[in-house]
Design a protein around this motif. Structure first.
Motif, PDB file in Angstrom:
ATOM      1  N   ARG A  29      -7.688   7.517  -6.426  1.00  0.00           N
ATOM      2  CA  ARG A  29      -6.430   7.490  -5.663  1.00  0.00           C
ATOM      3  C   ARG A  29      -6.284   8.697  -4.740  1.00  0.00           C
ATOM      4  NH1 ARG A  29      -3.272   4.839 -10.756  1.00  0.00           N
ATOM      5  NH2 ARG A  29      -3.901   2.703 -10.255  1.00  0.00           N
TER       6      ARG A  29
ATOM      7  N   ILE B  25       3.738  -2.634  -0.789  1.00  0.00           N
ATOM      8  CA  ILE B  25       4.172  -3.037  -2.140  1.00  0.00           C
ATOM      9  C   ILE B  25       4.373  -4.551  -2.205  1.00  0.00           C
ATOM     10  CG2 ILE B  25       6.060  -2.918  -3.816  1.00  0.00           C
ATOM     11  CD1 ILE B  25       6.471  -0.006  -2.956  1.00  0.00           C
TER      12      ILE B  25
ATOM     13  N   THR C 147      -4.353  -3.337  -5.852  1.00  0.00           N
ATOM     14  CA  THR C 147      -3.181  -3.317  -6.722  1.00  0.00           C
ATOM     15  C   THR C 147      -1.996  -2.660  -6.031  1.00  0.00           C
ATOM     16  OG1 THR C 147      -3.723  -1.158  -7.692  1.00  0.00           O
ATOM     17  CG2 THR C 147      -4.697  -3.121  -8.733  1.00  0.00           C
TER      18      THR C 147
ATOM     19  N   VAL D  54      -0.098  -0.121  -7.101  1.00  0.00           N
ATOM     20  CA  VAL D  54      -0.135   1.346  -7.148  1.00  0.00           C
ATOM     21  C   VAL D  54      -1.094   1.896  -6.092  1.00  0.00           C
ATOM     22  CG1 VAL D  54      -0.679   3.363  -8.563  1.00  0.00           C
ATOM     23  CG2 VAL D  54       0.495   1.413  -9.588  1.00  0.00           C
ATOM     24  N   ASP D  55      -2.290   1.312  -6.005  1.00  0.00           N
ATOM     25  CA  ASP D  55      -3.242   1.760  -4.984  1.00  0.00           C
ATOM     26  C   ASP D  55      -2.688   1.533  -3.578  1.00  0.00           C
ATOM     27  OD1 ASP D  55      -5.033   2.563  -6.890  1.00  0.00           O
ATOM     28  OD2 ASP D  55      -6.357   0.814  -6.712  1.00  0.00           O
TER      29      ASP D  55
END
Length: 213
Positions: A4, A54, A124, A126-127
């Motif tokens: 990340r 998101i 994803t 979060v990524d």
């Protein structure tokens, strides 16, 4: 280096949208006449980029491949409309007038749509958040630096919310940097400096690696 952190640094430095891959040039040139305008445009891009990443990452498995681009554009346009209304309600008239047309152009900004298509739709949530923050910070850092240079060198002052501080005496001001053509010159100088620094870092690393062998 964690995965990340690499994603974040990619957008901030290695694929900086303004200084490396030259995306989002309209706001980079049009809203860098003052640091205040550049900061508000950066905030707008940050909000749209992160929120769109998101949403698109969350629905990536249920959106048919054939209609993915129109879906992305509708999501981005909705977010831009909401932020435009918020800015209209809470920003001063002068700041909103300076940003108005450029906020609308975020709908077709290649940074936003590009990250939606190439990253958020494949990774994803979060990524995708990390990716959005990285690219938004890279965009923000570059246009704020350009705005700082243009405002200080072009007017001799720094202003915010109607208050102004003199940095350079008027006799030493280079007024062309406050004009539209000055935006191209200032951006070119910042790109040249950034490229020189990055090349120097790469050369130093290569030299150390060669010496280690």
């Amino acid at each position: 280096m964690s995965k990340r952190l690499k994603i974040f640094l990619n957008g901030l430095i290695f694929e900086n949208p303004t200084l490396v891959i030259f995306l989002g040039m309209c706001p980079a040139l049009g809203t860098t006449n003052t640091v205040e305008n550049a900061c508000y445009m950066s905030l707008c891009v940050l909000a749209v980029l992160v929120l769109s990443n998101i949403i698109i990452s969350s629905i990536r498995k249920i959106v048919p491949n054939e209609v993915r681009i129109p879906v992305y554009i509708i999501i981005i346009a909705t977010l831009v409309s909401v932020i435009d209304m918020l800015f209209h309600a809470y920003l001063s008239y002068d700041v909103y007038s300076a940003l108005g047309s450029f906020i609308s152009l975020i709908v077709v900004n290649c940074i936003i749509l590009g990250r939606a298509e190439s990253f958020a739709s494949k990774n994803t949530v979060v990524d995708s958040i990390v990716d959005g923050v990285g690219y938004a910070c890279g965009f923000a850092a570059s246009i704020i630096v350009v705005a700082l240079f243009r405002e200080v060198v072009g007017t001799g002052c720094l202003s915010w919310a109607g208050h102004s501080v003199t940095i350079i005496p008027s006799a030493y001001v280079i007024s062309i940097f406050a004009s539209n053509s000055g935006a191209f010159i200032a951006l070119g100088l910042v790109v040249a400096l950034f490229t020189a620094v990055m090349n120097a870092i790469k050369d130093r690393k290569a030299k150390k690696l060669k010496e280690a062998k």
